[in-house]
Write an enzyme that holds these catalytic residues in place. Structure first.
Site, PDB file in Angstrom:
ATOM      1  N   VAL A   1      57.462  12.364  33.933  1.00  0.00           N
ATOM      2  CA  VAL A   1      56.721  14.213  34.094  1.00  0.00           C
ATOM      3  C   VAL A   1      55.358  14.039  34.987  1.00  0.00           C
ATOM      4  O   VAL A   1      55.285  14.780  35.330  1.00  0.00           O
ATOM      5  CB  VAL A   1      57.407  14.876  32.723  1.00  0.00           C
ATOM      6  CG1 VAL A   1      57.347  16.150  33.088  1.00  0.00           C
ATOM      7  CG2 VAL A   1      57.916  14.687  32.317  1.00  0.00           C
TER       8      VAL A   1
ATOM      9  N   LYS B   1      46.392   6.752  29.486  1.00  0.00           N
ATOM     10  CA  LYS B   1      45.993   5.454  28.586  1.00  0.00           C
ATOM     11  C   LYS B   1      45.284   4.494  29.211  1.00  0.00           C
ATOM     12  O   LYS B   1      44.350   4.152  28.923  1.00  0.00           O
ATOM     13  CB  LYS B   1      47.179   5.080  27.680  1.00  0.00           C
ATOM     14  CG  LYS B   1      47.018   5.229  26.301  1.00  0.00           C
ATOM     15  CD  LYS B   1      48.196   4.477  25.480  1.00  0.00           C
ATOM     16  CE  LYS B   1      49.194   5.344  25.723  1.00  0.00           C
ATOM     17  NZ  LYS B   1      50.291   4.461  24.290  1.00  0.00           N
TER      18      LYS B   1
ATOM     19  N   LYS C   1      58.879  18.737  23.140  1.00  0.00           N
ATOM     20  CA  LYS C   1      59.914  19.125  21.282  1.00  0.00           C
ATOM     21  C   LYS C   1      58.759  19.411  20.317  1.00  0.00           C
ATOM     22  O   LYS C   1      59.308  19.827  19.547  1.00  0.00           O
ATOM     23  CB  LYS C   1      61.023  19.575  22.281  1.00  0.00           C
ATOM     24  CG  LYS C   1      61.319  17.916  22.214  1.00  0.00           C
ATOM     25  CD  LYS C   1      61.534  17.620  23.039  1.00  0.00           C
ATOM     26  CE  LYS C   1      61.553  15.965  24.489  1.00  0.00           C
ATOM     27  NZ  LYS C   1      62.018  15.357  25.182  1.00  0.00           N
TER      28      LYS C   1
ATOM     29  N   GLU D   1      58.625  26.031  28.733  1.00  0.00           N
ATOM     30  CA  GLU D   1      59.746  25.792  28.634  1.00  0.00           C
ATOM     31  C   GLU D   1      60.404  24.363  28.377  1.00  0.00           C
ATOM     32  O   GLU D   1      61.521  24.729  28.542  1.00  0.00           O
ATOM     33  CB  GLU D   1      59.637  26.666  30.210  1.00  0.00           C
ATOM     34  CG  GLU D   1      61.351  27.122  30.981  1.00  0.00           C
ATOM     35  CD  GLU D   1      62.206  27.713  29.818  1.00  0.00           C
ATOM     36  OE1 GLU D   1      62.286  28.873  29.921  1.00  0.00           O
ATOM     37  OE2 GLU D   1      63.272  27.267  29.128  1.00  0.00           O
TER      38      GLU D   1
ATOM     39  N   GLY E   1      65.523  20.687  29.408  1.00  0.00           N
ATOM     40  CA  GLY E   1      65.257  20.246  31.070  1.00  0.00           C
ATOM     41  C   GLY E   1      64.253  21.331  32.002  1.00  0.00           C
ATOM     42  O   GLY E   1      64.018  22.103  32.009  1.00  0.00           O
TER      43      GLY E   1
ATOM     44  N   GLY F   1      64.820   7.592  33.633  1.00  0.00           N
ATOM     45  CA  GLY F   1      63.575   8.433  33.473  1.00  0.00           C
ATOM     46  C   GLY F   1      64.767   9.071  32.177  1.00  0.00           C
ATOM     47  O   GLY F   1      62.953  10.313  32.039  1.00  0.00           O
TER      48      GLY F   1
ATOM     49  N   GLU G   1      63.614   8.426  25.817  1.00  0.00           N
ATOM     50  CA  GLU G   1      62.460   8.898  25.189  1.00  0.00           C
ATOM     51  C   GLU G   1      61.435   7.525  25.259  1.00  0.00           C
ATOM     52  O   GLU G   1      61.886   7.255  25.838  1.00  0.00           O
ATOM     53  CB  GLU G   1      61.943   9.588  23.715  1.00  0.00           C
ATOM     54  CG  GLU G   1      62.376  11.168  23.486  1.00  0.00           C
ATOM     55  CD  GLU G   1      62.119  11.999  24.047  1.00  0.00           C
ATOM     56  OE1 GLU G   1      60.970  12.374  24.169  1.00  0.00           O
ATOM     57  OE2 GLU G   1      62.459  13.175  24.728  1.00  0.00           O
TER      58      GLU G   1
ATOM     59  N   LYS H   1      65.351  20.113  19.567  1.00  0.00           N
ATOM     60  CA  LYS H   1      65.351  21.133  20.392  1.00  0.00           C
ATOM     61  C   LYS H   1      66.083  22.360  20.263  1.00  0.00           C
ATOM     62  O   LYS H   1      65.840  23.610  20.038  1.00  0.00           O
ATOM     63  CB  LYS H   1      65.576  20.912  21.439  1.00  0.00           C
ATOM     64  CG  LYS H   1      65.393  20.123  22.842  1.00  0.00           C
ATOM     65  CD  LYS H   1      66.056  18.614  23.110  1.00  0.00           C
ATOM     66  CE  LYS H   1      64.662  18.459  23.872  1.00  0.00           C
ATOM     67  NZ  LYS H   1      65.756  16.661  24.820  1.00  0.00           N
TER      68      LYS H   1
ATOM     69  N   GLY I   1      65.390  14.554  32.800  1.00  0.00           N
ATOM     70  CA  GLY I   1      65.003  13.856  34.455  1.00  0.00           C
ATOM     71  C   GLY I   1      63.223  14.627  34.533  1.00  0.00           C
ATOM     72  O   GLY I   1      63.003  16.099  34.913  1.00  0.00           O
TER      73      GLY I   1
HETATM   74  P1  NAP Z   1      55.030   9.318  29.420  1.00  0.00           P
HETATM   75  O1  NAP Z   1      56.241   8.834  31.357  1.00  0.00           O
HETATM   76  O2  NAP Z   1      55.438   8.193  28.447  1.00  0.00           O
HETATM   77  O3  NAP Z   1      54.121   9.439  29.838  1.00  0.00           O
HETATM   78  C1  NAP Z   1      53.113   9.976  28.731  1.00  0.00           C
HETATM   79  C2  NAP Z   1      51.730   9.983  29.691  1.00  0.00           C
HETATM   80  O4  NAP Z   1      51.007  10.284  28.845  1.00  0.00           O
HETATM   81  C3  NAP Z   1      51.226   8.669  30.612  1.00  0.00           C
HETATM   82  O5  NAP Z   1      50.677   8.681  31.107  1.00  0.00           O
HETATM   83  C4  NAP Z   1      50.190   7.895  29.375  1.00  0.00           C
HETATM   84  O6  NAP Z   1      49.318   7.030  29.897  1.00  0.00           O
HETATM   85  C5  NAP Z   1      49.865   9.160  28.582  1.00  0.00           C
HETATM   86  N1  NAP Z   1      49.933   9.183  27.281  1.00  0.00           N
HETATM   87  C6  NAP Z   1      50.210   8.548  25.537  1.00  0.00           C
HETATM   88  N2  NAP Z   1      49.555   8.611  24.632  1.00  0.00           N
HETATM   89  C7  NAP Z   1      48.043   8.951  25.153  1.00  0.00           C
HETATM   90  C8  NAP Z   1      46.687   8.872  24.565  1.00  0.00           C
HETATM   91  N3  NAP Z   1      46.908   8.322  23.320  1.00  0.00           N
HETATM   92  N4  NAP Z   1      45.500   8.798  25.479  1.00  0.00           N
HETATM   93  C9  NAP Z   1      45.453   9.187  26.461  1.00  0.00           C
HETATM   94  N5  NAP Z   1      46.965   9.251  27.510  1.00  0.00           N
HETATM   95  C10 NAP Z   1      48.255   8.915  26.888  1.00  0.00           C
HETATM   96  O7  NAP Z   1      56.922  10.332  28.961  1.00  0.00           O
HETATM   97  P2  NAP Z   1      57.189  11.361  29.572  1.00  0.00           P
HETATM   98  O8  NAP Z   1      58.910  10.807  29.888  1.00  0.00           O
HETATM   99  O9  NAP Z   1      56.864  11.764  30.982  1.00  0.00           O
HETATM  100  O10 NAP Z   1      57.553  12.723  29.215  1.00  0.00           O
HETATM  101  C11 NAP Z   1      55.722  13.149  28.828  1.00  0.00           C
HETATM  102  C12 NAP Z   1      57.258  14.235  27.550  1.00  0.00           C
HETATM  103  O11 NAP Z   1      57.738  15.576  28.607  1.00  0.00           O
HETATM  104  C13 NAP Z   1      56.823  14.589  26.273  1.00  0.00           C
HETATM  105  O12 NAP Z   1      56.865  15.109  25.489  1.00  0.00           O
HETATM  106  C14 NAP Z   1      58.620  14.350  27.028  1.00  0.00           C
HETATM  107  O13 NAP Z   1      59.407  14.581  25.263  1.00  0.00           O
HETATM  108  C15 NAP Z   1      58.818  15.271  27.294  1.00  0.00           C
HETATM  109  N6  NAP Z   1      59.855  15.546  28.723  1.00  0.00           N
HETATM  110  C16 NAP Z   1      60.320  14.704  29.419  1.00  0.00           C
HETATM  111  C17 NAP Z   1      61.414  14.184  29.740  1.00  0.00           C
HETATM  112  C18 NAP Z   1      61.965  13.322  30.520  1.00  0.00           C
HETATM  113  O14 NAP Z   1      63.136  13.849  31.410  1.00  0.00           O
HETATM  114  N7  NAP Z   1      61.112  12.600  30.823  1.00  0.00           N
HETATM  115  C19 NAP Z   1      62.275  15.611  29.968  1.00  0.00           C
HETATM  116  C20 NAP Z   1      61.612  16.997  29.006  1.00  0.00           C
HETATM  117  C21 NAP Z   1      60.521  16.657  28.395  1.00  0.00           C
HETATM  118  P3  NAP Z   1      49.638   5.727  30.245  1.00  0.00           P
HETATM  119  O15 NAP Z   1      50.489   6.532  31.436  1.00  0.00           O
HETATM  120  O16 NAP Z   1      48.056   5.457  30.819  1.00  0.00           O
HETATM  121  O17 NAP Z   1      50.570   4.733  29.969  1.00  0.00           O
HETATM  122  N1  HSE Z   2      64.558  12.229  26.125  1.00  0.00           N
HETATM  123  C1  HSE Z   2      65.115  13.333  26.616  1.00  0.00           C
HETATM  124  C2  HSE Z   2      66.404  14.273  26.786  1.00  0.00           C
HETATM  125  C3  HSE Z   2      64.633  14.082  27.350  1.00  0.00           C
HETATM  126  O1  HSE Z   2      67.409  12.734  27.362  1.00  0.00           O
HETATM  127  O2  HSE Z   2      66.803  15.055  26.167  1.00  0.00           O
HETATM  128  C4  HSE Z   2      64.680  15.809  28.019  1.00  0.00           C
HETATM  129  O3  HSE Z   2      64.150  16.642  26.673  1.00  0.00           O
END
Ligand code: NAP
Ligand code: HSE
Length: 424
Positions: free
Chosen positions: A11, A42, A100, A124, A129, A182, A185, A200, A297
């Site tokens: 994201v 990280k 969330k 939001e 999404g 993507g 979780e 949610k 997404g």
């Molecule tokens: P992700 O790809 O796993 O990204 C997490 C990021 O946070 C990575 O850059 C990671 O670093 C960094 N990170 C994690 N722990 C850390 C720590 N202790 N110190 C420093 N950096 C740290 O996750 P994502 O899919 O982008 O999701 C992010 C958020 O959006 C989550 O809360 C998820 O529930 C929410 N969300 C996701 C979606 C979706 O469709 N993916 C939709 C709605 C909401 P590294 O890159 O170096 O590992």
């Molecule tokens: N893993 C979550 C889903 C991402 O599939 O709905 C969006 O919150």
């Protein structure tokens, strides 16, 4: 205006690109550019679409930076995300988050800190999404009253159920594809087990009913036991199986549950396919309102983040008063799960011999459960067991659980199949 990102994963990278591709629009709205000053990650060496000189592994470089006014948390998980958000609010930064889990578990506390410090926390992107559901509930529903929420709130599980039913793909293959896209979780059991949906629903219900609904209040079952057989039986019977989030308010009592649900094929939520989410609000004055869109997404999520970022940047730049909505005001009274009242689908394997159906019907009858239909498909004599599907009329959960534990003790039971609630 400078912003900082905590997280540069799926994201975070999408948001980075969106802020760049929308920079003209942003400039037109704010009359000032928005610039990402730093991104916390990280692993500095991971390949990503964010310039290396913006990356840091030190959260204080963002949280304590006086130039950064808005912090966007995109790390996911509870810790350290929760502590960083809290610290940022205490430092009088506005926080925008897609998390969330943190909002569902600590929203009340964080909301109170934000108010006390005269800043805000916006989320939001944490539900639905790209669907603007939080703004709809927080702002548009203030005078009207939400009485019920019926929703598909997890893109991953809806994608899996759609793939399994429409393309006869197996569960693991469908989950793998959802991960590649993507949607899932980092720990996909949070999607599969219904926990993500419960987070949610707890956020939506707290804002809809102006109370505090924690995820622990929500009765929850995931899709881990849903088989292709169930999806195909449901189809034959004129239903779809969806992981539904349901909450209802009645005279101050709130019923909240997340579980796989059979819904008639012609109901609005039955047509929601793939990664799409939908939220049906039953309101007192406006009747039914249905919102529908991509529920997961990186890009739809980035658009939801961008709308929160723009709202907070505009408020900060033009020193506008903040609008705090009405969640967490009253204590909640939660309906006990034993009193849920719904219809059921039961699928079991039994010995193929006389009197079997009578034994099952007796148990259901003794528990005041009325059968609405029974299906037994013909099997070869060699198999010596039969699969029976029973649909019931409405009954209460307590009676059904009692009946099931008695059926499970019957010597004629070969294998337990499934129990799925039917709504609509
Ligand atoms: P992700 O790809 O796993 O990204 C997490 C990021 O946070 C990575 O850059 C990671 O670093 C960094 N990170 C994690 N722990 C850390 C720590 N202790 N110190 C420093 N950096 C740290 O996750 P994502 O899919 O982008 O999701 C992010 C958020 O959006 C989550 O809360 C998820 O529930 C929410 N969300 C996701 C979606 C979706 O469709 N993916 C939709 C709605 C909401 P590294 O890159 O170096 O590992
Ligand atoms: N893993 C979550 C889903 C991402 O599939 O709905 C969006 O919150």
């Amino acid at each position: 205006m400078k912003i900082g990102l905590l997280g540069g994963g799926q994201v975070g990278q999408a948001l980075f690109k969106v802020l760049y591709s929308e920079k003209e629009t942003i400039l037109n709205i704010l009359r000032e550019p928005l610039e990402i000053k730093k991104v916390l990650v990280k692993d500095l060496n991971k390949k990503r679409e964010i310039p290396k000189d913006l990356l840091t592994t030190n959260p204080e470089e963002i949280i304590l930076d006086q130039e950064i006014q808005i912090i966007v948390e995109l790390m996911g998980g509870i810790e350290p995300a929760y502590s960083y958000i809290k610290k940022a609010l205490e430092e009088k930064k506005v926080v925008v988050t897609a998390n969330k889990e943190v909002i569902a578990l600590y929203g009340e506390e964080l909301y109170k800190i934000a108010r006390k410090k005269g800043v805000d926390i916006l989320f939001e992107a944490s539900v639905g999404g790209g669907i603007p559901i939080i703004k709809t509930i927080k702002e548009a529903m203030v005078v009207d009253k939400v009485k019920e929420i019926w929703a598909i709130l997890n893109g991953t599980t809806n994608y899996i159920l759609t793939k399994m039913e429409e393309e006869i793909k197996d569960f693991d293959e469908s989950l793998k594809k959802a991960q590649e896209l993507g949607y899932a979780e980092p720990d996909p059991t949070k999607d599969i087990s219904g926990l993500d949906t419960a987070y949610k629903l707890s956020i939506l219900s707290s804002f809809a009913y102006h109370t505090t609904i924690t995820p622990q209040c929500i009765y929850r079952e995931g899709i881990e036991n849903i088989t292709l057989r169930d999806l195909l039986y449901a189809k034959d019977l004129g239903y779809k199986i969806k992981l539904l989030a349901i909450s209802k308010e009645n005279n101050g009592e709130i019923e909240t549950r997340v579980h796989p649900t059979m819904i008639p094929i012609n109901s609005p939520l039955a047509s929601i396919r793939g990664v799409y989410n939908a939220i049906l609000l039953k309101t007192e004055k406006r009747g039914d309102i249905l919102l529908y869109g991509e529920g997961a997404g990186p890009y739809p999520t980035s658009m939801a983040l961008l709308s929160d970022i723009l709202e907070s940047a505009y408020t900060l730049l033009y020193s506008l008063p903040r609008y705090y909505s009405f969640a967490y005001l009253y204590p909640s009274k939660i309906k006990n799960w034993e009193n849920f009242f719904t219809r059921y689908y039961i699928r079991i394997w039994v010995k193929d011999q006389p009197g079997v159906l009578a034994q099952i019907a007796k148990i259901l009858g003794e528990n005041s459960i009325s059968i609405s239909s029974v299906i037994q498909k013909e099997t070869s004599e060699k198999e010596e067991k039969a699969e029976i599907v029973i649909l019931t009329h409405k009954t209460n959960e307590n009676s059904m659980q009692k009946a099931i534990s008695e059926i499970k003790k019957l010597p004629i039971l070969e294998n337990w199949g499934s129990l799925i609630r039917i709504e609509g």
